[in-house]
Design a protein around this motif. Structure first.
Motif, short mmCIF file in Angstrom:
data_model
loop_
_atom_site.label_atom_id
_atom_site.label_comp_id
_atom_site.label_asym_id
_atom_site.label_seq_id
_atom_site.Cartn_x
_atom_site.Cartn_y
_atom_site.Cartn_z
N TRP A 182 7.79 -11.14 13.75
CA TRP A 182 6.49 -11.44 14.37
C TRP A 182 6.24 -10.58 15.61
O TRP A 182 5.17 -9.98 15.75
CB TRP A 182 6.44 -12.92 14.72
CG TRP A 182 5.29 -13.33 15.59
CD1 TRP A 182 3.97 -13.04 15.42
CD2 TRP A 182 5.37 -14.13 16.78
NE1 TRP A 182 3.22 -13.60 16.43
CE2 TRP A 182 4.06 -14.28 17.27
CE3 TRP A 182 6.42 -14.74 17.45
CZ2 TRP A 182 3.78 -15.01 18.43
CZ3 TRP A 182 6.14 -15.48 18.58
CH2 TRP A 182 4.84 -15.60 19.06
N TYR A 183 7.22 -10.50 16.51
CA TYR A 183 6.95 -9.82 17.78
C TYR A 183 7.51 -8.40 17.86
O TYR A 183 6.97 -7.55 18.56
CB TYR A 183 7.51 -10.65 18.95
CG TYR A 183 8.95 -10.42 19.29
CD1 TYR A 183 9.33 -9.45 20.21
CD2 TYR A 183 9.96 -11.18 18.69
CE1 TYR A 183 10.66 -9.23 20.53
CE2 TYR A 183 11.28 -10.97 19.01
CZ TYR A 183 11.63 -10.00 19.93
OH TYR A 183 12.95 -9.78 20.23
N LEU A 240 1.63 -12.56 9.30
CA LEU A 240 2.28 -12.10 10.52
C LEU A 240 1.40 -11.13 11.30
O LEU A 240 1.47 -11.07 12.54
CB LEU A 240 3.63 -11.45 10.19
CG LEU A 240 4.71 -12.42 9.71
CD1 LEU A 240 5.97 -11.68 9.31
CD2 LEU A 240 5.04 -13.45 10.77
N LEU A 246 -0.92 -13.43 13.19
CA LEU A 246 -0.19 -14.10 14.27
C LEU A 246 0.18 -13.14 15.39
O LEU A 246 0.42 -13.57 16.53
CB LEU A 246 1.08 -14.76 13.71
CG LEU A 246 0.88 -15.95 12.76
CD1 LEU A 246 2.23 -16.43 12.22
CD2 LEU A 246 0.15 -17.09 13.47
N GLY A 247 0.23 -11.85 15.08
CA GLY A 247 0.60 -10.86 16.08
C GLY A 247 -0.55 -10.37 16.93
O GLY A 247 -0.33 -9.61 17.90
#
Length: 676
Positions: A173-174, A493, A496-497
């Protein structure tokens, strides 16, 4: 926990696989040698062994028929295997060798005693990194399942699989935000002049300088200051008084004001930066294209993404050696300050670097090795993967310190002030050095392309861990829909990012990076060693390795799994808790709610562990003690992944009662052997 009882073997194939020991030349030993090796544990004479081995070709034919039936079944899901051994080796090398080898390792050397830092670094590699690397490769290859289900070997700790997948999901994700920044720099590397080499752009502020000067003066040449104030004439030369202006290099202002458009704090999240959104989308498209067919596609990509960075790194190193001051940087890198070894923080940071770099306890190694053929040489691959990661960090130190030495010489600053950590080194300090090179666009393209390949390979491993976990959980529904699954996960993702692309995205990135895996990695490694070393049993695990490769695990690894590695992990975990300090960014102190968010991220991956323990206890019949005994033993579906071995494996293993001392001795050193 005990050993195998070969008197209970149902078919002949299992004994041939287990007792047909191969030497290092991959040839089977004679029946007499086999009988001498196993006559303490097997009541089978030499004639029976010869009879069993004479049936090998017939059994292999029967096994192939079983496999062909499985292949022809349209309703069944058959797990893929790597097309070539090199596919797997390059994949684990790419997974282990990442951006941190180039950007974080040199900074840790600078702040922790230069060459002296290599001592604790190699200590953790030998006694923690390599044993865990070997353990996870063997575990995945033996079971043939992803990290989500491999812990059926000890159902009480089934939550470890969910912990690994959760950490890998957080990482996917990050971590890709770093690739997003690198891609933006890569696109801008084709511009002439380079946008971070100027002080007259719209994002520049007062105090912008083209390069760093000595810190003992507040008077600089006016030609190097954009929007300077208070011009003063001295001895016929115009200078400008910038004592009230914070001096920043052009690359730093490009990073802060153009790339990030950074806000004053995490409280001001700001707006989405569309140039970063586009780069984030490009990054996820690259990941999807490389992983859409699982190992079949990534196995081809790694030949390019895992090898090319070394070529580019060497090109940069040769160019760095041609710059004045580079040798001084390399000398600083190798010159040890042994007094720093007395600081426990140095050892702690060395251990953390090993785990963040090698990648044990994340689930990626287990997942990728689960696609291996059953008789693949795990020890060779573990040594290659560990050496590749270690030597890349060591070699990358030469490359980076050659550049830092040249920058130190140019700016007349100590190397300790030139070097920064993480994104600051790769996206601020190095672009500043590129500005001084002839044809800087060429060197910028080479450098950021190298960082992109290093980063995307690591993203493959974590993202594949999540995908494989879902496929193993729903093989009939998702096994033949791999492209759709990869696309859906990539889209989720990506969405979400998006917070990482906002004005306050850098603060969020640092919070997640600081907390997400800081506690989980060491705790997971400790529990791995306890489960395999003592609950499942290092002796039994060594026999599993013997079944795969014809030889058991080396004694040094058994000692590490049972004693050395868990002890080091426990100490490191405790020291991390006791020496905890909240992160800061450019002097900015995070508010309480941000630190609370970080602590929540650190705890979230651990939640499945106790919850699944409780669920397993409630679903298992019997008294408390009977339930505990059942949950500490492998489940019924545990065993080697080849179908023709699994049933015999489950029927052949028996639990033997031993006193504590005998169990500990057998577990570490193996069962008593006979004198030959």
């Amino acid at each position: 926990m005990g050993g195998f009882n070969f008197q209970n073997v149902n078919t002949k194939s299992f004994f041939i696989s287990a007792c047909g020991v191969r030497d290092r030349k991959n040839q089977r030993k004679s029946p007499g040698e086999i009988n001498k090796k196993w006559n303490c544990e097997c009541d089978i004479d030499e004639e029976e062994i010869m009879e069993l081995q004479s049936d090998k070709s017939e059994l292999d034919y029967e096994s192939s028929k079983i496999d062909s039936k499985t292949d022809s079944s349209e309703s069944s899901y058959k797990r893929e295997t790597w097309s070539r051994k090199a596919d797997f080796i390059l994949s684990i090398v790419g997974y282990s060798v990442g951006v941190s080898n180039i950007l974080r390792f040199p900074y840790l050397c600078v702040r922790n005693g230069g060459g002296a830092f290599l001592i604790p670094f190699f200590f953790f590699i030998i006694f923690c990194g390599l044993p865990l690397f070997y353990l996870e490769i063997c575990l995945g290859q033996f079971s043939g399942v992803s990290s989500l289900f491999v812990w059926n070997m000890c159902p009480l700790f089934k939550g470890l699989g969910y912990l690994m997948v959760t950490v890998s999901a957080l990482m996917s994700w990050y971590y890709i935000t770093m690739l997003c920044w690198i891609i933006y720099y890569f696109f801008n590397s084709f511009k002439n002049p380079l946008p971070w080499s100027l002080c007259d752009q719209s994002w520049n502020e007062a105090g912008c300088i083209l390069s760093r000067l000595s810190t003992n003066t507040t008077i600089v040449n006016c030609s190097e200051v954009f929007m300077g104030h208070n011009y003063i004439q001295e001895n016929g030369t115009y200078t400008c008084n910038v004592s009230n202006i914070e001096l920043q290099t052009a690359p730093k202002q490009f990073w802060q004001n153009n790339v990030l458009h950074i806000s004053s704090g995490i409280e001001e999240s700001g707006n989405v930066q569309w140039h970063l959104v586009i780069c984030l989308l490009v990054a996820w498209i690259l990941v999807f294209l490389c992983l859409m067919k699982g190992i079949k596609s990534v196995g081809k990509v790694v030949y390019f993404t895992a090898i090319l960075p070394y070529v580019l790194l060497t090109v940069v190193f040769v160019r760095g050696l041609m710059m004045p001051g580079s040798i001084d940087g390399i000398i600083f890198y190798l010159k040890p300050d042994f007094s720093r070894l007395l600081d426990i923080q140095v050892w702690l940071e060395a251990g953390l670097q090993v785990f963040y770099s090698l990648g044990p306890a994340w689930g990626g190694l287990i997942t990728m090795s689960s696609y291996n053929k059953f008789d693949n040489n795990c020890l060779r691959d573990a040594i290659i993967g560990t050496l590749a990661d270690t030597l890349t960090s060591f070699y990358g130190g030469f490359v980076i310190f050659a550049i830092l030495g040249a920058m130190s010489y140019e700016a007349k600053l100590p190397i300790t002030e030139v070097a920064t950590s993480g994104p600051g080194l790769g996206l601020v300090a190095y672009p500043e050095a590129i500005n001084k090179l002839p044809m800087p666009q060429v060197w910028a393209v080479i450098f950021f392309l190298m960082l992109l390949f290093l980063g995307i390979d690591s993203q493959f491993g974590t993202f594949e861990t999540v995908c494989s976990g879902l496929v193993d959980a729903f093989p009939q529904k998702l096994g033949k829909r791999r492209i759709l699954l990869t696309a859906c996960l990539s889209c989720v993702l990506f969405l979400l990012g998006l917070p990482f692309t906002m004005n306050g995205g850098m603060y969020l990135y640092q919070i997640v990076d600081w907390y997400a895996a800081s506690l989980c990695v060491m705790l997971t490694s400790f529990l791995e060693c306890i489960v395999i070393g003592w609950i499942y049993g290092a002796d039994r695990f060594s026999r599993d390795i013997h079944l795969m490769q014809g030889r058991p695990a080396p004694l040094i690894f058994r000692v590490c799994w049972c004693i050395v590695t868990p002890a080091i992990m426990l100490i490191a975990f405790i020291m991390t808790l006791t020496q905890y300090q909240p992160p800061t960014y450019e002097g900015y102190q995070y508010p309480v709610f941000a630190r609370a968010l970080g602590l929540l991220l650190a705890v979230v991956p651990l939640i499945p562990l106790p919850i699944l323990m409780i669920i397993q206890f409630l679903q298992t019949p019997g008294t408390f003690w009977e339930r505990l005994q059942t949950l500490l033993r492998p489940s019924k579906d545990w065993g080697p992944h080849p179908d023709h071995l699994k049933e015999d494996y489950q029927n052949s293993y028996c639990h033997q009662s031993q006193n504590v001392l005998n169990y500990m001795t057998t577990n570490i050193f193996g069962p008593p052997t006979c004198k030959l």
